[in-house]
Design a protein around this motif. Sequence first.
Motif, PDB file in Angstrom:
ATOM      1  N   LEU A  65      44.584  36.578  54.353  1.00  7.76           N
ATOM      2  CA  LEU A  65      43.159  36.357  54.132  1.00  7.76           C
ATOM      3  C   LEU A  65      42.637  37.104  52.908  1.00  7.76           C
ATOM      4  N   ASN A  66      43.246  38.214  52.564  1.00  5.10           N
ATOM      5  CA  ASN A  66      42.815  39.020  51.418  1.00  5.10           C
ATOM      6  C   ASN A  66      43.747  38.861  50.231  1.00  5.10           C
ATOM      7  N   ARG A  67      44.290  37.700  50.035  1.00 10.05           N
ATOM      8  CA  ARG A  67      45.298  37.474  49.003  1.00 10.05           C
ATOM      9  C   ARG A  67      44.777  37.771  47.591  1.00 10.05           C
ATOM     10  N   ARG A  68      43.593  37.254  47.279  1.00  7.99           N
ATOM     11  CA  ARG A  68      43.049  37.443  45.931  1.00  7.99           C
ATOM     12  C   ARG A  68      42.821  38.909  45.569  1.00  7.99           C
ATOM     13  N   PRO A  69      42.131  39.666  46.417  1.00 11.74           N
ATOM     14  CA  PRO A  69      41.949  41.086  46.059  1.00 11.74           C
ATOM     15  C   PRO A  69      43.267  41.852  45.968  1.00 11.74           C
TER      16      PRO A  69
ATOM     17  N   LYS B 156      46.183  40.581  45.003  1.00  9.35           N
ATOM     18  CA  LYS B 156      46.811  40.211  43.729  1.00  9.35           C
ATOM     19  C   LYS B 156      46.119  40.911  42.561  1.00  9.35           C
ATOM     20  N   ALA B 157      44.805  41.019  42.634  1.00  9.74           N
ATOM     21  CA  ALA B 157      44.072  41.734  41.590  1.00  9.74           C
ATOM     22  C   ALA B 157      44.488  43.202  41.565  1.00  9.74           C
ATOM     23  N   ASP B 158      44.726  43.773  42.726  1.00  8.76           N
ATOM     24  CA  ASP B 158      45.180  45.159  42.816  1.00  8.76           C
ATOM     25  C   ASP B 158      46.553  45.321  42.162  1.00  8.76           C
ATOM     26  N   VAL B 159      47.422  44.348  42.360  1.00 11.86           N
ATOM     27  CA  VAL B 159      48.744  44.390  41.713  1.00 11.86           C
ATOM     28  C   VAL B 159      48.579  44.349  40.199  1.00 11.86           C
ATOM     29  N   GLN B 160      47.692  43.486  39.708  1.00  8.49           N
ATOM     30  CA  GLN B 160      47.470  43.391  38.265  1.00  8.49           C
ATOM     31  C   GLN B 160      46.900  44.687  37.698  1.00  8.49           C
ATOM     32  N   VAL B 161      45.990  45.311  38.430  1.00  7.68           N
ATOM     33  CA  VAL B 161      45.404  46.578  37.977  1.00  7.68           C
ATOM     34  C   VAL B 161      46.481  47.653  37.894  1.00  7.68           C
ATOM     35  N   HIS B 162      47.314  47.740  38.920  1.00 10.65           N
ATOM     36  CA  HIS B 162      48.363  48.773  38.913  1.00 10.65           C
ATOM     37  C   HIS B 162      49.430  48.470  37.864  1.00 10.65           C
TER      38      HIS B 162
ATOM     39  N   ALA C 236      53.899  45.480  47.913  1.00 10.57           N
ATOM     40  CA  ALA C 236      54.250  45.494  49.339  1.00 10.57           C
ATOM     41  C   ALA C 236      53.046  45.138  50.208  1.00 10.57           C
ATOM     42  N   ALA C 237      51.846  45.445  49.737  1.00  6.72           N
ATOM     43  CA  ALA C 237      50.635  45.130  50.502  1.00  6.72           C
ATOM     44  C   ALA C 237      50.383  43.632  50.582  1.00  6.72           C
ATOM     45  N   LEU C 238      51.057  42.857  49.737  1.00 12.75           N
ATOM     46  CA  LEU C 238      50.892  41.399  49.759  1.00 12.75           C
ATOM     47  C   LEU C 238      51.555  40.759  50.980  1.00 12.75           C
ATOM     48  N   TYR C 239      52.454  41.475  51.612  1.00 14.84           N
ATOM     49  CA  TYR C 239      53.202  40.911  52.729  1.00 14.84           C
ATOM     50  C   TYR C 239      52.645  41.392  54.066  1.00 14.84           C
ATOM     51  N   PRO C 240      52.713  40.547  55.075  1.00 12.15           N
ATOM     52  CA  PRO C 240      52.259  40.980  56.409  1.00 12.15           C
ATOM     53  C   PRO C 240      53.100  42.149  56.910  1.00 12.15           C
ATOM     54  N   SER C 241      52.482  42.992  57.702  1.00 11.60           N
ATOM     55  CA  SER C 241      53.213  44.146  58.211  1.00 11.60           C
ATOM     56  C   SER C 241      52.921  44.325  59.690  1.00 11.60           C
TER      57      SER C 241
END
Length: 102
Positions: free
Chosen positions: A56-60, A62-68, A14-19
Amino acid sequence: ELQAAHCDVAAAKAALYPSLLISGYGGYQAFSPALLFRSPQSLAYGLIGSMSSPILNRRPLKADVQVHTARQEQALYHYQKTVLEAYYEVENYLAEYLTIKQ
């Protein structure tokens, strides 16, 4: 643990999407002091910041999604291991009981 890990993955996705957040500040924030009390510009800075941050923070993110996701898989393997150990424990006690009974 497994359910919590699943919820962590969902939150990371959910953090990948604008809010658009409703917050308690009045909206007067600006990078330039000249724009601080001009309502449209000052309000726009807060809105644009929260909307563009995921882009702007797409890469971190996505990495967070992979970690979780990896932690969720680890929790699943831990759950499966616990279930198998419990099954073998019951099976061994049952076999021991039947041996003693004979």
